[in-house]
Design a protein around this motif. Structure first.
Motif, mmCIF file in Angstrom:
data_model
loop_
_atom_site.group_PDB
_atom_site.id
_atom_site.type_symbol
_atom_site.label_atom_id
_atom_site.label_comp_id
_atom_site.label_asym_id
_atom_site.label_seq_id
_atom_site.Cartn_x
_atom_site.Cartn_y
_atom_site.Cartn_z
ATOM 1 N N UNK A 1 33.581 38.147 69.770
ATOM 2 C CA UNK A 1 32.771 37.120 69.096
ATOM 3 C C UNK A 1 33.663 36.087 68.405
ATOM 4 N N UNK A 2 33.119 34.916 68.163
ATOM 5 C CA UNK A 2 33.835 33.829 67.500
ATOM 6 C C UNK A 2 33.947 34.078 66.001
ATOM 7 N N UNK A 3 35.084 33.668 65.432
ATOM 8 C CA UNK A 3 35.214 33.573 63.985
ATOM 9 C C UNK A 3 36.230 32.490 63.663
ATOM 10 N N UNK A 4 36.255 32.064 62.395
ATOM 11 C CA UNK A 4 36.971 30.854 62.021
ATOM 12 C C UNK A 4 37.837 31.064 60.779
ATOM 13 N N UNK A 5 39.103 30.676 60.889
ATOM 14 C CA UNK A 5 40.021 30.614 59.764
ATOM 15 C C UNK A 5 40.009 29.166 59.298
ATOM 16 N N UNK A 6 39.658 28.944 58.044
ATOM 17 C CA UNK A 6 39.609 27.591 57.495
ATOM 18 C C UNK A 6 40.710 27.434 56.460
ATOM 19 N N UNK A 7 41.426 26.320 56.553
ATOM 20 C CA UNK A 7 42.466 26.005 55.588
ATOM 21 C C UNK A 7 41.864 25.187 54.451
ATOM 22 N N UNK A 8 42.535 25.194 53.310
ATOM 23 C CA UNK A 8 42.121 24.342 52.201
ATOM 24 C C UNK A 8 42.294 22.901 52.651
ATOM 25 N N UNK A 9 41.311 22.089 52.351
ATOM 26 C CA UNK A 9 41.293 20.703 52.809
ATOM 27 C C UNK A 9 41.117 19.793 51.593
ATOM 28 N N UNK A 10 41.854 18.678 51.583
ATOM 29 C CA UNK A 10 41.785 17.735 50.473
ATOM 30 C C UNK A 10 41.356 16.366 50.978
ATOM 31 N N UNK A 11 40.547 15.673 50.162
ATOM 32 C CA UNK A 11 40.196 14.270 50.399
ATOM 33 C C UNK A 11 40.327 13.551 49.066
ATOM 34 N N UNK A 12 41.083 12.470 49.064
ATOM 35 C CA UNK A 12 41.332 11.688 47.854
ATOM 36 C C UNK A 12 41.893 12.557 46.722
ATOM 37 N N UNK A 13 42.747 13.501 47.070
ATOM 38 C CA UNK A 13 43.402 14.337 46.078
ATOM 39 C C UNK A 13 42.565 15.471 45.513
ATOM 40 N N UNK A 14 41.352 15.651 46.014
ATOM 41 C CA UNK A 14 40.474 16.724 45.527
ATOM 42 C C UNK A 14 40.130 17.677 46.661
ATOM 43 N N UNK A 15 40.047 18.952 46.306
ATOM 44 C CA UNK A 15 39.706 19.957 47.316
ATOM 45 C C UNK A 15 38.259 19.764 47.776
ATOM 46 N N UNK A 16 38.060 19.818 49.091
ATOM 47 C CA UNK A 16 36.733 19.671 49.681
ATOM 48 C C UNK A 16 36.029 21.020 49.603
ATOM 49 N N UNK A 17 34.798 21.000 49.085
ATOM 50 C CA UNK A 17 34.001 22.225 49.025
ATOM 51 C C UNK A 17 33.482 22.562 50.410
ATOM 52 N N UNK A 18 33.458 23.825 50.721
ATOM 53 C CA UNK A 18 33.014 24.247 52.049
ATOM 54 C C UNK A 18 31.514 24.460 52.081
ATOM 55 N N UNK A 19 30.929 24.117 53.225
ATOM 56 C CA UNK A 19 29.509 24.307 53.473
ATOM 57 C C UNK A 19 29.384 24.894 54.868
ATOM 58 N N UNK A 20 28.600 25.972 55.046
ATOM 59 C CA UNK A 20 28.412 26.500 56.402
ATOM 60 C C UNK A 20 27.735 25.457 57.287
ATOM 61 N N UNK A 21 28.035 25.497 58.593
ATOM 62 C CA UNK A 21 27.357 24.611 59.537
ATOM 63 C C UNK A 21 25.856 24.815 59.418
#
Length: 134
Positions: free
Chosen positions: A87-107
């Motif tokens: 089955x599929x699974x996903x490793x997500x890295x910390x992501x930044x936009x404009x110097x701030x961490x982007x909050x994660x939201x499930x698809x």
């Protein structure tokens, strides 16, 4: 030069080692992709992606190795499932936009409930009307 980092499938607990650079910060490993994240496969150059898309037990990449281990973590969805499960699974890295961490939201997964039902609920039949034009 990278070093091996271990992750486990959230569905069955199969453990995978991914050789990667140390500057990448892990955010999460989930059974679903995060909305707005771009995922690469382990074969691709994933260092510039937002995460890595795995298929449990499968990969042609030299920097991926599936161990014989199975995690007994409390958050494994189905510990009795055959491992690896495919089955599929996903490793997500910390992501930044404009110097701030982007909050994660499930698809977003849209679900239609009940098909073409009535536009409004049906209540009880109206009783007798009172006197006058009320």
């Amino acid at each position: 030069m990278g070093f091996p980092v271990s992750y486990y499938c959230p569905h069955c607990g199969a453990v995978v080692e991914l050789e990667r650079d140390g500057y990448l910060a892990d955010k999460s490993v989930t059974p679903y992709p995060l909305e707005g994240w771009e995922y690469a496969t382990p074969v691709d150059e994933f260092e510039d992606a937002d995460g890595v898309h795995f298929v449990c037990g499968e990969s042609e990449a030299a920097r991926v190795s599936w161990t014989e281990l199975v995690s007994d973590a409390d958050d494994v969805e189905n510990p009795g499932l055959d491992s690896p499960c495919g089955r599929d699974f996903y490793l997500s890295f910390v992501k930044y936009e404009n110097g701030r961490e982007v909050e994660s939201v499930p698809e977003t997964d849209y679900v239609v409930i009940g098909g073409q039902g009535p536009a409004s609920p049906r209540g009880p039949k109206p009783g007798p009307r009172g006197p006058g034009p009320f």
